[in-house]
Design a protein around this motif. Structure first.
Motif, PDB file in Angstrom:
ATOM      1  N   ASP A  21       0.829  -1.198   0.000  1.00  0.00           N
ATOM      2  CA  ASP A  21       0.000   0.000   0.000  1.00  0.00           C
ATOM      3  C   ASP A  21       0.867   1.253   0.000  1.00  0.00           C
ATOM      4  O   ASP A  21       0.532   2.254  -0.636  1.00  0.00           O
ATOM      5  CB  ASP A  21      -0.920   0.022   1.220  1.00  0.00           C
ATOM      6  N   LEU A  22       1.986   1.191   0.734  1.00  0.00           N
ATOM      7  CA  LEU A  22       2.902   2.321   0.816  1.00  0.00           C
ATOM      8  C   LEU A  22       4.334   1.844   0.638  1.00  0.00           C
ATOM      9  O   LEU A  22       4.672   0.690   0.956  1.00  0.00           O
ATOM     10  CB  LEU A  22       2.778   3.025   2.177  1.00  0.00           C
ATOM     11  N   PHE A  23       5.179   2.734   0.140  1.00  0.00           N
ATOM     12  CA  PHE A  23       6.613   2.464  -0.015  1.00  0.00           C
ATOM     13  C   PHE A  23       7.368   3.575   0.693  1.00  0.00           C
ATOM     14  O   PHE A  23       7.158   4.762   0.406  1.00  0.00           O
ATOM     15  CB  PHE A  23       6.981   2.429  -1.503  1.00  0.00           C
ATOM     16  N   ILE A  24       8.238   3.206   1.632  1.00  0.00           N
ATOM     17  CA  ILE A  24       9.018   4.188   2.389  1.00  0.00           C
ATOM     18  C   ILE A  24      10.500   3.904   2.195  1.00  0.00           C
ATOM     19  O   ILE A  24      10.946   2.752   2.283  1.00  0.00           O
ATOM     20  CB  ILE A  24       8.677   4.133   3.894  1.00  0.00           C
ATOM     21  N   THR A  25      11.273   4.958   1.941  1.00  0.00           N
ATOM     22  CA  THR A  25      12.711   4.778   1.745  1.00  0.00           C
ATOM     23  C   THR A  25      13.435   6.084   2.043  1.00  0.00           C
ATOM     24  O   THR A  25      12.807   7.104   2.331  1.00  0.00           O
ATOM     25  CB  THR A  25      13.015   4.314   0.310  1.00  0.00           C
ATOM     26  N   VAL A  26      14.749   6.031   1.980  1.00  0.00           N
ATOM     27  CA  VAL A  26      15.562   7.243   2.088  1.00  0.00           C
ATOM     28  C   VAL A  26      16.103   7.578   0.700  1.00  0.00           C
ATOM     29  O   VAL A  26      16.241   6.694  -0.134  1.00  0.00           O
ATOM     30  CB  VAL A  26      16.745   7.053   3.073  1.00  0.00           C
ATOM     31  N   ASP A  27      16.371   8.861   0.477  1.00  0.00           N
ATOM     32  CA  ASP A  27      16.983   9.379  -0.740  1.00  0.00           C
ATOM     33  C   ASP A  27      15.947   9.750  -1.809  1.00  0.00           C
ATOM     34  O   ASP A  27      15.135   8.915  -2.223  1.00  0.00           O
ATOM     35  CB  ASP A  27      17.995   8.394  -1.339  1.00  0.00           C
ATOM     36  N   GLY A  28      16.023  11.004  -2.231  1.00  0.00           N
ATOM     37  CA  GLY A  28      15.125  11.486  -3.271  1.00  0.00           C
ATOM     38  C   GLY A  28      15.301  10.771  -4.589  1.00  0.00           C
ATOM     39  O   GLY A  28      14.332  10.550  -5.328  1.00  0.00           O
ATOM     40  N   GLY A  29      16.539  10.378  -4.904  1.00  0.00           N
ATOM     41  CA  GLY A  29      16.797   9.656  -6.132  1.00  0.00           C
ATOM     42  C   GLY A  29      16.122   8.301  -6.154  1.00  0.00           C
ATOM     43  O   GLY A  29      15.601   7.854  -7.191  1.00  0.00           O
ATOM     44  N   VAL A  30      16.102   7.630  -5.011  1.00  0.00           N
ATOM     45  CA  VAL A  30      15.456   6.313  -4.921  1.00  0.00           C
ATOM     46  C   VAL A  30      13.944   6.451  -5.052  1.00  0.00           C
ATOM     47  O   VAL A  30      13.285   5.625  -5.690  1.00  0.00           O
ATOM     48  CB  VAL A  30      15.832   5.618  -3.596  1.00  0.00           C
TER      49      VAL A  30
END
Length: 368
Positions: free
Chosen positions: A105-114
């Motif tokens: 349902d959601l995707f969480i990560t670090v880095d704007g490029g990712v």
């Protein structure tokens, strides 16, 4: 209680074996798990994960404070948050592979490029929320609203208070000057934080200038890159080098560590925000995107809205020591001590667009 998927693979396997043994059939066994491919974890049975009171979060973040925030959200709404952890690349590939059957349902990560990579991989959809749009500044949101920042972090210069004074520091570019030979500490070229820093310099100064800078950094390294940002700070205090490039939130974590030695490290280094008179300090983000095939879309948007709320933001930054994206959030004392600073004015998507060039030039100049 909500389900935390991490470390549950073995338990699930035993449960499946018991079911098989009890019913004498393997009918539906493969449908009772989302799989553990590429090191990701399972969510549980589909009847549960698609329920009205559920939201499934694919996350590449590993902070305990996130888990605590999800607990608070569940207490307030009754919506169960299921975490499925893995690297960003693993989770995006899984979402691509599973397509419409994806549980995400959601995707969480670090880095704007990712985050931009996830968008370009066509695994996200626009977040339709006036609450989010009214809370988070446009520069911290995707132009098409496929993702929104939930926190930010600055990549700064940490220095030994007993050997360096702030007036000796100025810019990232200055660290490539021969006067810093044998004094610079920084992580490896495989580190995403450094790749995005170089990617931003390519955007601001051009690839040739960025390559020259990277070459100067390599020439000035106090040692071959090793360890994480905390290790660079510890090496500064140990006298291996005088300055280190690191993210601000690690300093907050050192100062609030249960380890007395880490606290001493945090107290022995100063923080300098570079490029205040030129292009600004490099800022990166942690962000959250709405999965393209979200089965629990309404619940997912509610969780996004909660994560950028004043209450959640204050809880988040006091746990991770990142910077808030909600301007109404009260800053911790250490953030107030750091004060306001000028940041780079670039679109976060360029961090992904320039990543290949950044990695190639770092390798070319011998940045290990």
């Amino acid at each position: 209680m909500r389900q935390k998927a991490v470390g549950k693979i073995a338990v699930l396997a035993i449960a499946v074996m018991m079911v098989l043994a009890g019913c004498g059939s393997n009918n539906g066994a493969s449908n009772n798990q989302t799989g553990a491919n590429n090191g990701t974890d399972v969510v549980g049975d589909k009847e549960q994960s698609k329920g009205e009171g559920v939201v499934n979060v694919f996350t590449a973040r590993h902070y305990d404070i996130d888990f605590q925030l999800f607990d608070e959200f569940e207490k307030k709404t009754g919506i169960q948050v299921n975490e499925i952890k893995g690297t960003a690349e693993e989770l995006v590939e899984r979402m691509k592979r599973e397509g419409e059957s994806s549980e995400a349902d959601l995707f969480i990560t670090v880095d704007g490029g990712v985050l931009n990579y996830a968008k370009e991989s066509d695994v996200l959809q626009p977040i339709e929320s006036e609450t989010v749009n009214g809370t988070v500044a446009p520069e911290l949101r995707d132009a098409d609203n496929h993702w929104v920042a939930m926190a930010s972090r600055a990549r700064v210069i940490a220095y030994a208070k007993d050997r360096v004074t702030p007036d000796q520091l100025s810019t990232y570019e200055d660290l490539a000057d021969p006067k810093w030979k044998g004094k610079v500490l920084i992580r490896s070229s495989s580190n995403l934080y450094n790749q995005s820093l170089v990617a931003s310099m390519i955007e601001l100064n051009g690839e040739e200038a960025a390559a020259k800078w990277a070459e100067g950094i390599v020439a000035n390294m106090a040692r071959d890159p090793e360890g994480g940002d905390r290790d660079q700070a510890k090496a500064v205090v140990a006298g291996i080098g005088d300055v280190a490039v690191m993210n601000t939130y690690y300093v907050g974590q050192l100062l609030h560590s249960k380890d007395a030695e880490e606290v001493k490290v945090g107290e022995s280094i100063g923080i300098f925000f570079p490029n205040q008179d030129t292009t600004g300090t490099h800022l990166n983000i942690s962000g959250i995107g709405l999965a393209k095939h979200a089965k629990n879309k309404d619940n997912a948007i509610k969780l996004i809205e909660y994560m950028v709320s004043k209450e959640a933001q204050e809880m988040l930054i006091n746990g991770s020591f990142e910077f808030p994206v909600n301007k109404e959030a009260e800053l911790p004392a250490i953030h107030k001590e750091w004060g306001e600073f000028k940041t780079q004015q670039i679109d976060y998507s360029v961090l992904g667009a320039n990543n290949k060039a950044a990695t190639e030039l770092m390798n070319k100049v011998g940045w290990k």
